[in-house]
Design an enzyme around this catalytic site. Sequence first.
Site, short mmCIF file in Angstrom:
data_model
loop_
_atom_site.label_atom_id
_atom_site.label_comp_id
_atom_site.label_asym_id
_atom_site.label_seq_id
_atom_site.Cartn_x
_atom_site.Cartn_y
_atom_site.Cartn_z
CG ASP A 185 -1.88 1.17 1.27
OD1 ASP A 185 -1.63 2.16 0.55
OD2 ASP A 185 -2.87 1.10 2.01
CG HIS A 186 0.85 4.51 -2.90
ND1 HIS A 186 -0.39 4.09 -3.34
CD2 HIS A 186 0.75 5.85 -2.76
CE1 HIS A 186 -1.18 5.14 -3.47
NE2 HIS A 186 -0.53 6.21 -3.12
CG HIS A 248 -4.79 4.53 0.26
ND1 HIS A 248 -3.84 3.54 0.10
CD2 HIS A 248 -5.07 4.96 -1.00
CE1 HIS A 248 -3.56 3.40 -1.18
NE2 HIS A 248 -4.29 4.24 -1.87
#
Length: 515
Positions: A185-186, A248
């Site tokens: 998950d960036h 996120h």
Amino acid sequence: MSNHKKTLQAAITIFGAKGDLTKRKLIPALYNLYADGHMPKTFTIFCVDFLAIDETAFKNDLLEGINAFSRSGKADPAKWAAFAGMITYLQGDFQKALTFSTLKEKIKTFEEESGQRGTRMFYLAVAPRFIEVIADELCTAKLCNRDNFDRIVVEKPFGTDLDSAKKLNSYLSDRFKEKQIYHIDHYLGKEMVQNMMAFRFANYVFEPLWNKKYIDHIQISVAEEVGVGKRGGYYDSSGALRDMIQNHLLQVLCIVAMECPKAYEAEAIRDAKTRVLKNVRNYSTDEVFKNVVRGQYTAGAIDGSPRIGYRQEDQVADGSNTETFVAARLFVDNDRWKGVPFFLRTGKSMPRQSSVIEIQFKDSPHKIFKDDIVPNRLIISIQPELEIGLIFESKVPGLHMKLLPVEMDFMYKDAYTQSLPEAYEALLLDVLDGDPTSFMRADQIEAAWKVVMPILNAWKKYPSKKLQFYEAGTWGPAAATAILKPYAKEWFRITHDPATPLTEAVSKAQTVAAT
């Protein structure tokens, strides 16, 4: 985050090499790691895709991606030439064993020439339907069979609901050990998100106040200026809840709400995050419609440029009820947070790109000053500014006791001169180093799906109930502001003037105090 112990050697494979992610994020990240001296001394990159393309043309396309999207600007010609020499394009069908046997021979040759069986990283930059296919072939070909050296990286979305996530977890766990699977998950690689761990647990001044006794509420807001663009086909079957909240925003919530782990160690940190998700209150169908607002953008304008509505976007179904905006009031029912609302908001086609966390503290218990009316606020700006600000009351200079809010501010650009790495740089280096701290574990993914499933089920049962609409270029439907009451009158947001990003917020607070 990794301590960046360089591995001696790495064979990196990217499946989906002709995709947007590879061009815009992965290759620029790997190039910057190489240019800054963080890559292993010996490495190679195999880029695999179905399309037949000349290798020189392929590399020129990658160079265009670096020049357009890299944080460091245009590539240095000498460094690019050396880096490009490490790249090999392999045309192959992900669903055919020949692709993987060819890849195996290439990797074997590389390892024999360098005299060492080093790290192997397989990045699945592919559509979700190919994850199981590629995983199975990697397993069958024994390409990823050494627990301590071989890793696969899986992009979101990881499943479309709890059942599909469980099935995918089970499928992968039958073929690989948990420590080999990196769910990326960036957002967890962003500098300010990683800094929040240090901010909370290395600074004792805040930790004693970090609980229900002193904190009134918390807002986590991620606004996107872009619409769905070319992603209409994917997005219409996903929506903002799956695309942003389930991963996120819930990951940020975990870092804000987690207990201090027993050590700065991957499993201890991931245990603490998972416990937060397991304590998030589940809603009944009626409660969903009282605590969660969904919206969809209609035609409007952003910075004077006209924007079409969501239902007019390419590959979006006529009359679609897919949400492009979500605002939710969640509760973490544990000893630390019971009764404190966490407000989460995300939306597309909003006025500005912004990711902000606001921790609002409770009012002073002893009101000895009549103009002590603005509570303390801690503001953490994740993007585009990297900033932490504390709003507090101060006496105005002069002969009388008059209070106005002022700001104590920390900004990355003022404190540090070095260029900040992109999120993918940090995360790719962590994978190479075998550090899973910033990656989601299987049980954490399932716990996050359990949080959103009551919401998804309620919307599935009543597809159009309370779907709100908002013009592109606005901050979402009015109902999203209503769920803040009685804790706040509006969602916190900051100006995007790079010089003084919190000034607008302080000015507004001062106006309130003055009137």
